[in-house]
Write a protein that holds these residues in place. Sequence first.
Motif, mmCIF file in Angstrom:
data_model
loop_
_atom_site.group_PDB
_atom_site.id
_atom_site.type_symbol
_atom_site.label_atom_id
_atom_site.label_comp_id
_atom_site.label_asym_id
_atom_site.label_seq_id
_atom_site.Cartn_x
_atom_site.Cartn_y
_atom_site.Cartn_z
ATOM 1 N N VAL A 119 13.478 -6.394 5.159
ATOM 2 C CA VAL A 119 13.155 -5.203 5.944
ATOM 3 C C VAL A 119 14.460 -4.545 6.359
ATOM 4 C CG1 VAL A 119 12.098 -4.324 8.057
ATOM 5 C CG2 VAL A 119 10.965 -6.137 6.753
ATOM 6 N N ASN A 120 14.537 -3.234 6.114
ATOM 7 C CA ASN A 120 15.709 -2.447 6.488
ATOM 8 C C ASN A 120 15.248 -1.343 7.426
ATOM 9 O OD1 ASN A 120 17.671 -0.363 6.542
ATOM 10 N ND2 ASN A 120 18.556 -1.112 4.633
ATOM 11 N N MET A 121 15.774 -1.335 8.649
ATOM 12 C CA MET A 121 15.400 -0.334 9.650
ATOM 13 C C MET A 121 16.613 0.510 10.057
ATOM 14 S SD MET A 121 12.922 -2.658 12.060
ATOM 15 C CE MET A 121 12.140 -1.328 12.952
ATOM 16 N N SER A 122 17.565 0.679 9.134
ATOM 17 C CA SER A 122 18.821 1.342 9.499
ATOM 18 C C SER A 122 18.681 2.855 9.694
ATOM 19 C CB SER A 122 19.890 1.043 8.453
ATOM 20 O OG SER A 122 19.494 1.559 7.207
ATOM 21 N N ASP A 123 17.675 3.481 9.114
ATOM 22 C CA ASP A 123 17.507 4.938 9.217
ATOM 23 C C ASP A 123 16.510 5.251 10.327
ATOM 24 O OD1 ASP A 123 17.668 7.644 8.708
ATOM 25 O OD2 ASP A 123 16.228 7.586 7.069
ATOM 26 N N SER A 124 16.928 5.029 11.591
ATOM 27 C CA SER A 124 15.990 5.172 12.696
ATOM 28 C C SER A 124 16.615 5.919 13.869
ATOM 29 C CB SER A 124 15.524 3.792 13.164
ATOM 30 O OG SER A 124 14.843 3.136 12.121
ATOM 31 N N ILE A 125 15.800 6.772 14.484
ATOM 32 C CA ILE A 125 16.188 7.500 15.686
ATOM 33 C C ILE A 125 15.250 7.070 16.793
ATOM 34 C CG2 ILE A 125 16.371 9.767 16.763
ATOM 35 C CD1 ILE A 125 16.820 10.894 13.921
ATOM 36 N N PRO A 144 11.923 -7.653 -2.911
ATOM 37 C CA PRO A 144 11.598 -6.260 -2.583
ATOM 38 C C PRO A 144 11.955 -5.972 -1.118
ATOM 39 C CG PRO A 144 9.591 -7.562 -2.854
ATOM 40 C CD PRO A 144 10.738 -8.447 -3.215
ATOM 41 N N THR A 145 12.325 -4.712 -0.868
ATOM 42 C CA THR A 145 12.736 -4.311 0.473
ATOM 43 C C THR A 145 11.762 -3.276 1.018
ATOM 44 O OG1 THR A 145 15.048 -4.705 -0.066
ATOM 45 C CG2 THR A 145 14.608 -3.330 1.852
ATOM 46 N N ILE A 146 11.408 -3.441 2.273
ATOM 47 C CA ILE A 146 10.602 -2.447 2.973
ATOM 48 C C ILE A 146 11.571 -1.644 3.833
ATOM 49 C CG2 ILE A 146 8.760 -2.068 4.638
ATOM 50 C CD1 ILE A 146 7.561 -4.760 3.723
ATOM 51 N N GLU A 151 11.298 7.761 13.739
ATOM 52 C CA GLU A 151 11.621 8.787 14.727
ATOM 53 C C GLU A 151 10.707 8.488 15.903
ATOM 54 O OE1 GLU A 151 11.209 12.644 12.970
ATOM 55 O OE2 GLU A 151 12.751 12.235 11.480
ATOM 56 N N ASN A 152 11.272 7.942 16.975
ATOM 57 C CA ASN A 152 10.490 7.381 18.069
ATOM 58 C C ASN A 152 10.948 7.938 19.406
ATOM 59 O OD1 ASN A 152 8.825 5.568 19.550
ATOM 60 N ND2 ASN A 152 10.544 4.172 19.740
ATOM 61 N N VAL A 153 9.985 8.385 20.210
ATOM 62 C CA VAL A 153 10.259 8.815 21.571
ATOM 63 C C VAL A 153 9.366 8.006 22.513
ATOM 64 C CG1 VAL A 153 10.218 10.739 23.202
ATOM 65 C CG2 VAL A 153 10.857 11.149 20.820
ATOM 66 N N MET A 154 9.981 7.239 23.372
ATOM 67 C CA MET A 154 9.275 6.466 24.398
ATOM 68 C C MET A 154 8.205 5.548 23.827
ATOM 69 S SD MET A 154 9.011 9.462 27.294
ATOM 70 C CE MET A 154 7.938 8.547 28.333
ATOM 71 N N GLY A 155 8.497 4.891 22.746
ATOM 72 C CA GLY A 155 7.542 3.979 22.134
ATOM 73 C C GLY A 155 8.219 2.696 21.720
#
Length: 167
Positions: A119-125, A144-146, A151-155
């Motif tokens: 799991v790759n979560m590097s492209d996150s705001i 395989p990579t997920i 794009e998260n606000v207050m969650g």
Amino acid sequence: MEELHDIVEQKNKFKTAVKVIAVIAAVYGAFVAIGRYVAKKSSELDEQNIGQKVKKYLAFMNGRNIKIGNEQIEEISIRSCMGGVELDLTEAYITQDIDIRIHSVMSGINIKVPPMVRVNMSDSINIMGGFANLVPNYETEELPTIFVSIENVMGGIAVQMVPEKEQ
């Protein structure tokens, strides 16, 4: 004269109360209308998702349990506003990389993945919220990579691996 002043003051209070009730009713009606519209769009998306490798989901002020099984996925898009989403990929065929795009406002999203995927979560705001990758970091490049972009606000968003015995 004071009686007349009291009567006028009571009329003004009554008018103010009626205006407040009208505003509350209008806001309630707007939320009901928006909720019905989003529920209809969500149902339409669910129908369009059948048999597709690219899936789109919508949650507005409600909870969604999404279980994808016995099919191959390329991309998943989740839009959630003041809702909760649980995405279960433990039975999906994950033989190639997958993109998951999340747009979230005041929502909680939990993604369950099977063992032996990266799991790759590097492209996150993230604004006033949080996200967590709870999947072990496998060293091999052949898995395989997920790719989860957020794009998260207050969650809050979490990706966790579910061991095979718990599936």
